[in-house]
Design a protein around this motif. Structure first.
Motif, PDB file in Angstrom:
ATOM      1  N   UNK A 182      -3.912   8.304  -6.220  1.00 12.26           N
ATOM      2  CA  UNK A 182      -2.598   7.681  -6.325  1.00 12.26           C
ATOM      3  C   UNK A 182      -1.513   8.571  -5.723  1.00 12.26           C
ATOM      4  N   UNK A 183      -1.584   9.869  -5.973  1.00 18.73           N
ATOM      5  CA  UNK A 183      -0.605  10.776  -5.387  1.00 18.73           C
ATOM      6  C   UNK A 183      -0.661  10.754  -3.873  1.00 18.73           C
ATOM      7  N   UNK A 184      -1.869  10.764  -3.323  1.00 17.71           N
ATOM      8  CA  UNK A 184      -2.026  10.702  -1.861  1.00 17.71           C
ATOM      9  C   UNK A 184      -1.516   9.374  -1.313  1.00 17.71           C
ATOM     10  N   UNK A 185      -1.761   8.309  -2.064  1.00 13.56           N
ATOM     11  CA  UNK A 185      -1.369   6.977  -1.614  1.00 13.56           C
ATOM     12  C   UNK A 185       0.145   6.839  -1.526  1.00 13.56           C
ATOM     13  N   UNK A 186       0.857   7.326  -2.535  1.00 17.18           N
ATOM     14  CA  UNK A 186       2.317   7.246  -2.520  1.00 17.18           C
ATOM     15  C   UNK A 186       2.888   8.083  -1.378  1.00 17.18           C
ATOM     16  N   UNK A 187       2.320   9.263  -1.158  1.00 17.53           N
ATOM     17  CA  UNK A 187       2.785  10.089  -0.039  1.00 17.53           C
ATOM     18  C   UNK A 187       2.519   9.391   1.295  1.00 17.53           C
ATOM     19  N   UNK A 188       1.367   8.762   1.412  1.00 18.87           N
ATOM     20  CA  UNK A 188       1.033   8.037   2.634  1.00 18.87           C
ATOM     21  C   UNK A 188       1.964   6.847   2.839  1.00 18.87           C
ATOM     22  N   UNK A 189       2.288   6.159   1.758  1.00 17.70           N
ATOM     23  CA  UNK A 189       3.173   5.000   1.854  1.00 17.70           C
ATOM     24  C   UNK A 189       4.518   5.389   2.449  1.00 17.70           C
ATOM     25  N   UNK A 190       4.991   6.556   2.091  1.00 18.39           N
ATOM     26  CA  UNK A 190       6.280   7.008   2.591  1.00 18.39           C
ATOM     27  C   UNK A 190       6.314   7.278   4.084  1.00 18.39           C
ATOM     28  N   UNK A 191       5.159   7.325   4.739  1.00 20.17           N
ATOM     29  CA  UNK A 191       5.112   7.561   6.191  1.00 20.17           C
ATOM     30  C   UNK A 191       5.055   6.265   6.988  1.00 20.17           C
ATOM     31  N   UNK A 192       4.967   5.114   6.309  1.00 20.87           N
ATOM     32  CA  UNK A 192       4.711   3.861   7.017  1.00 20.87           C
ATOM     33  C   UNK A 192       5.964   3.199   7.599  1.00 20.87           C
ATOM     34  N   UNK A 193       7.121   3.578   7.102  1.00 21.36           N
ATOM     35  CA  UNK A 193       8.366   3.065   7.661  1.00 21.36           C
ATOM     36  C   UNK A 193       9.503   3.968   7.195  1.00 21.36           C
ATOM     37  N   UNK A 194      10.609   4.021   7.945  1.00 17.44           N
ATOM     38  CA  UNK A 194      11.754   4.821   7.512  1.00 17.44           C
ATOM     39  C   UNK A 194      12.273   4.395   6.136  1.00 17.44           C
ATOM     40  N   UNK A 195      12.262   3.071   5.876  1.00 17.83           N
ATOM     41  CA  UNK A 195      12.744   2.589   4.588  1.00 17.83           C
ATOM     42  C   UNK A 195      11.806   3.009   3.469  1.00 17.83           C
ATOM     43  N   UNK A 196      10.502   2.976   3.734  1.00 17.14           N
ATOM     44  CA  UNK A 196       9.543   3.398   2.714  1.00 17.14           C
ATOM     45  C   UNK A 196       9.735   4.872   2.370  1.00 17.14           C
ATOM     46  N   UNK A 197      10.036   5.691   3.364  1.00 12.25           N
ATOM     47  CA  UNK A 197      10.279   7.112   3.112  1.00 12.25           C
ATOM     48  C   UNK A 197      11.502   7.296   2.212  1.00 12.25           C
ATOM     49  N   UNK A 198      12.555   6.561   2.510  1.00  9.94           N
ATOM     50  CA  UNK A 198      13.797   6.669   1.757  1.00  9.94           C
ATOM     51  C   UNK A 198      13.603   6.237   0.306  1.00  9.94           C
ATOM     52  N   UNK A 199      12.903   5.118   0.114  1.00 10.56           N
ATOM     53  CA  UNK A 199      12.681   4.609  -1.240  1.00 10.56           C
ATOM     54  C   UNK A 199      11.712   5.512  -1.997  1.00 10.56           C
ATOM     55  N   UNK A 200      10.655   5.975  -1.327  1.00 10.73           N
ATOM     56  CA  UNK A 200       9.684   6.852  -1.974  1.00 10.73           C
ATOM     57  C   UNK A 200      10.340   8.136  -2.462  1.00 10.73           C
ATOM     58  N   UNK A 201      11.227   8.695  -1.665  1.00 10.35           N
ATOM     59  CA  UNK A 201      11.920   9.921  -2.066  1.00 10.35           C
ATOM     60  C   UNK A 201      12.746   9.689  -3.329  1.00 10.35           C
TER      61      UNK A 201
END
Length: 393
Positions: free
Chosen positions: A348-367
């Motif tokens: 799950x930790x790896x998945x959330x980190x990976x999700x944040x690389x899929x789009x600029x918006x995903x990175x912003x929301x994940x942070x």
């Protein structure tokens, strides 16, 4: 509340009805359950919305009602999200004093279950009730606004949305798709799902075909399963025909009506894949931007009230449904194997980190999401977690 009558002996006129008196008169009948029993909502929300209506000029209140259609991702009258959609529609009509009428459509009546966001965004209909993570294919950031594996509980999620900048990020994420999102209820902490056979270790998950959506689906795939995004109304036939070996939906209160226990009797906990069940209420963005401020307040108040009512209702439904399942339907309650949970937590930790690389918006929301979780977890640990531990001990 009746208006005061003038005294016969006094030449003075009766007191003029004030906004606060009118607002108080509207408090009691605001919400009704699908069975028709009246309930009250947070009076502060109701007063604010009602006072906004009183401020509207008489000609505006007298105009013809606006008729909006709400499409949903749920079977008709489904406990949990289906109830929430209907109550929000009724509450909007009541709080707007009839200026807005909302007709609710079940999944498939106007649009398919997974097409609600698109239908609202392109103005096929005015409103929608769905789950944000159904849109993960168009924007990965959408997953964060429903549930993240091992993520927020319902109170933590509400704190992030309402007090931690989550709503602003949700608006930013959704604007280019043509809709305004709001929390439209919550089905609480989910169960882990229904399985045809018992699980003894992480190895037993490999090769399973499971109905699951959102990031939970990706997590189970990393555990070796095959995840299929089956619409809620089609879960039972998919299990019956062997399209899937297991299925996760929400929690006992909603799962009971689907009857999944008839085919897959092993019911697993915890629902680590979906510890929060926030629904997504949608308004077409052009419609929302042109709406009068007092009617925006009506819609927002209707949704905020539903968040409270839905969480209270699902706790009652869950306790009643789980007891019925175990005592009358032969449901076998089980906990996931310890090695499977440990492996899922790492993935799950790896998945959330990976999700944040899929789009600029995903990175912003994940942070934002992960930072807020890091801040709130110590409090959850010393408050709710500790209190429950002490109670169980």
């Amino acid at each position: 509340m009746p208006w005061p009558r003038p005294r016969i002996s006094s030449p003075r006129r009766s007191p003029r009805p004030t906004a606060s008196r009118l607002a108080m008169a509207m408090v009691q009948p605001i919400i009704s359950t699908p069975g028709g029993d009246p309930m009250t909502v947070d009076r502060r929300l109701t007063l604010a919305a009602a006072a906004g209506l009183i401020a509207a000029p008489t000609p505006a209140r007298a105009q013809a009602a606006r008729r909006w259609r709400m499409v949903t991702s749920w079977p008709k009258n489904l406990p949990g999200p289906g109830f929430s959609a209907q109550r929000i529609a009724e509450r909007i009509a009541t709080l707007s004093a009839g200026r807005i009428e909302v007709q609710v459509f079940a999944a498939g009546e106007l649009v398919p279950a997974f097409a609600v966001q698109e239908a609202v965004g392109n103005a096929t209909v005015e409103l929608g009730h769905t789950a944000s993570f159904f849109g993960i294919g168009r924007e990965p950031a959408s997953a964060f606004f429903t549930a993240i594996p091992f993520g927020f509980t319902p109170p933590e999620h509400a704190a992030w949305i309402l007090q931690g900048g989550g709503q602003e990020l949700w608006d930013e994420t959704s604007r280019r798709f043509g809709f305004k999102p709001l929390m439209g209820g919550n089905t609480g902490v989910s169960m882990g799902g229904w399985f045809r056979r018992e699980l003894h270790s992480a190895e037993d998950v490999k090769g399973l075909k499971i109905r699951m959506v959102g990031l939970g689906a990706e997590l189970f795939q990393r555990l070796g399963a095959t995840a299929l995004a089956v619409p809620p109304a089609d879960i039972y036939p998919a299990l019956e025909r062997g399209v899937v070996d297991a299925a996760e939906f929400t929690s006992p209160g909603a799962d009971l009506q689907l009857g999944l226990w008839r085919i897959a009797p092993f019911y697993y906990t915890p629902g680590f894949n979906k510890p929060n069940g926030s629904s997504e209420f949608l308004v077409n963005r052009t419609l929302w931007d042109g709406l009068e401020p007092e009617l925006k307040a009506v819609v927002e108040a209707a949704c905020l009230a539903e968040l409270t009512v839905a969480l209270a209702e699902i706790e009652r439904l869950n306790m009643e449904a789980l007891a019925l399942m175990v005592t009358s339907h032969g449901v076998k309650l089980r906990g996931f194997p310890a090695d499977m949970l440990a492996l899922a937590r790492r993935h799950a930790g790896d998945l959330v980190r990976d999700l944040g690389t899929r789009s600029p918006m995903a990175r912003k929301v994940a942070d934002s999401y992960t930072a807020f979780q890091a801040r709130i977890t110590p409090w959850t640990r010393v408050s709710l977690h500790a209190a429950l531990g002490a109670r169980e001990a």
